[in-house]
Design a protein around this motif. Structure first.
Motif, PDB file in Angstrom:
ATOM      1  N   ARG A  64       0.832  -1.202   0.000  1.00 44.35           N
ATOM      2  CA  ARG A  64       0.000   0.000   0.000  1.00 44.35           C
ATOM      3  C   ARG A  64       0.866   1.251   0.000  1.00 44.35           C
ATOM      4  O   ARG A  64       0.600   2.218  -0.718  1.00 44.35           O
ATOM      5  CB  ARG A  64      -0.925  -0.015   1.224  1.00 44.35           C
ATOM      6  N   ILE A 117       2.421   1.727  -3.517  1.00 47.09           N
ATOM      7  CA  ILE A 117       1.474   2.286  -4.487  1.00 47.09           C
ATOM      8  C   ILE A 117       1.210   3.753  -4.190  1.00 47.09           C
ATOM      9  O   ILE A 117       1.132   4.586  -5.101  1.00 47.09           O
ATOM     10  CB  ILE A 117       0.151   1.483  -4.468  1.00 47.09           C
ATOM     11  N   GLN A 118       1.110   4.082  -2.917  1.00 46.72           N
ATOM     12  CA  GLN A 118       0.792   5.454  -2.513  1.00 46.72           C
ATOM     13  C   GLN A 118       1.855   6.436  -2.968  1.00 46.72           C
ATOM     14  O   GLN A 118       1.556   7.572  -3.334  1.00 46.72           O
ATOM     15  CB  GLN A 118       0.645   5.518  -0.995  1.00 46.72           C
ATOM     16  N   LEU A 168       0.629  -6.421  -9.660  1.00 45.55           N
ATOM     17  CA  LEU A 168      -0.456  -5.545  -9.239  1.00 45.55           C
ATOM     18  C   LEU A 168      -1.626  -5.635 -10.206  1.00 45.55           C
ATOM     19  O   LEU A 168      -1.468  -6.039 -11.356  1.00 45.55           O
ATOM     20  CB  LEU A 168       0.029  -4.090  -9.201  1.00 45.55           C
ATOM     21  N   GLU A 178      -5.332  -1.264 -12.022  1.00 48.96           N
ATOM     22  CA  GLU A 178      -5.691  -0.029 -11.321  1.00 48.96           C
ATOM     23  C   GLU A 178      -4.575   0.415 -10.373  1.00 48.96           C
ATOM     24  O   GLU A 178      -4.199   1.588 -10.349  1.00 48.96           O
ATOM     25  CB  GLU A 178      -6.991  -0.194 -10.514  1.00 48.96           C
ATOM     26  N   ASP A 179      -4.048  -0.541  -9.603  1.00 46.82           N
ATOM     27  CA  ASP A 179      -2.994  -0.197  -8.656  1.00 46.82           C
ATOM     28  C   ASP A 179      -1.709   0.190  -9.379  1.00 46.82           C
ATOM     29  O   ASP A 179      -0.980   1.083  -8.932  1.00 46.82           O
ATOM     30  CB  ASP A 179      -2.731  -1.364  -7.704  1.00 46.82           C
ATOM     31  N   HIS A 185      -2.210   3.703 -10.551  1.00 47.69           N
ATOM     32  CA  HIS A 185      -2.108   4.626  -9.426  1.00 47.69           C
ATOM     33  C   HIS A 185      -0.666   4.788  -8.970  1.00 47.69           C
ATOM     34  O   HIS A 185      -0.221   5.904  -8.644  1.00 47.69           O
ATOM     35  CB  HIS A 185      -2.965   4.137  -8.254  1.00 47.69           C
ATOM     36  N   MET A 186       0.082   3.694  -8.950  1.00 53.47           N
ATOM     37  CA  MET A 186       1.469   3.757  -8.503  1.00 53.47           C
ATOM     38  C   MET A 186       2.287   4.682  -9.397  1.00 53.47           C
ATOM     39  O   MET A 186       3.064   5.505  -8.918  1.00 53.47           O
ATOM     40  CB  MET A 186       2.086   2.358  -8.494  1.00 53.47           C
ATOM     41  N   ARG A 223      -8.665  -0.364  -1.703  1.00 55.76           N
ATOM     42  CA  ARG A 223      -8.056   0.189  -2.907  1.00 55.76           C
ATOM     43  C   ARG A 223      -7.323   1.489  -2.603  1.00 55.76           C
ATOM     44  O   ARG A 223      -7.842   2.368  -1.936  1.00 55.76           O
ATOM     45  CB  ARG A 223      -9.137   0.473  -3.963  1.00 55.76           C
ATOM     46  N   VAL A 224      -6.079   1.543  -3.019  1.00 55.63           N
ATOM     47  CA  VAL A 224      -5.298   2.758  -2.842  1.00 55.63           C
ATOM     48  C   VAL A 224      -5.553   3.666  -4.035  1.00 55.63           C
ATOM     49  O   VAL A 224      -5.396   3.253  -5.174  1.00 55.63           O
ATOM     50  CB  VAL A 224      -3.790   2.435  -2.750  1.00 55.63           C
TER      51      VAL A 224
END
Length: 222
Positions: free
Chosen positions: A9, A12-13, A137, A140-141, A144-145, A184-185
């Motif tokens: 998490r 990805i954030q 991943l 989507e992740d 986002h990453m 979900r992140v």
């Protein structure tokens, strides 16, 4: 890869730094061995060397070849891919050679810059696929990453459709299903300026301006 849910998490954030307009003209670190950026990021030998770049993956539309090209062939190892920025372009058949180039560099302790003209659609699409496979991943992740590090990316709809239904996605989703469901992140990068990051017209203007600036620079040097 032996990574916990909390670590994943956090990965990805991303760093969570604020985004400013001028950052789109620089490259960003996506993974320790992988950077993503625009044409400008490939033109400064001093910057490339300071980042420890050893390999450069140059992705371009064929009509951009006069500007988007290897600039320091004696300093770095290059791979050039001609890719049309259209929804009909097949990315899936081109991706394996891009992945092999990046992985070979990493195995030798190298770092790769992946760039296209604007660093908005072409090169980010390849980097999203790479990240998706590298860390298994969801698409989507992975998106986002990458976006949490380079906010201005916007792969075209055709590219995203291919990524969603690709064999890489199926393999990743199979792996993900074996992990516990996690929250979900989402992308949390904040814009310092409420500019036109999602304005396609301005995005195209940026691309054209990059090429014009480059053509003028080359003309002065010739």
């Amino acid at each position: 890869m032996g990574i916990s849910e909390d670590q994943l998490r956090e990965l990805i954030q991303g760093p969570g730094e604020e985004w400013s307009y001028d950052m789109r003209r620089r490259c960003q670190e996506i993974l320790p061995h992988l950077f993503l950026g625009p044409l400008q990021a490939s033109k400064s030998l001093e910057t490339l060397q300071s980042l420890g770049i050893t390999h450069i993956l140059c992705i371009r539309d064929a009509k951009e070849a006069f500007a988007v090209r290897p600039r320091f062939p004696d300093q770095f190892q290059y791979m050039t891919l001609n890719v049309e920025d259209s929804e009909e372009q097949n990315l899936i058949r081109l991706f394996p050679q891009a992945r092999e180039f990046i992985d070979n560099a990493a195995r030798g302790g190298g770092r790769t810059l992946v760039h296209c003209n604007g660093g908005i659609s072409l090169s980010p699409a390849f980097v999203v696929m790479y990240v998706m496979q590298h860390h298994m991943l969801s698409w989507e992740d992975a998106l986002h990453m990458v976006q949490n590090r380079r906010y201005c990316i916007s792969p075209n709809g055709g590219f995203m459709t291919q990524i969603k239904v690709s064999p890489f996605t199926i393999a990743s989703e199979t792996h993900i299903s074996s992990r516990s469901r996690r929250q979900r992140v989402v992308s949390t990068r904040r814009k310092r300026e409420t500019d036109d990051d999602e304005d396609l017209g301005v995005r195209d203007q940026d691309r054209k301006r990059i090429l014009v600036e480059d053509e003028d620079e080359d003309a002065m040097q010739s």
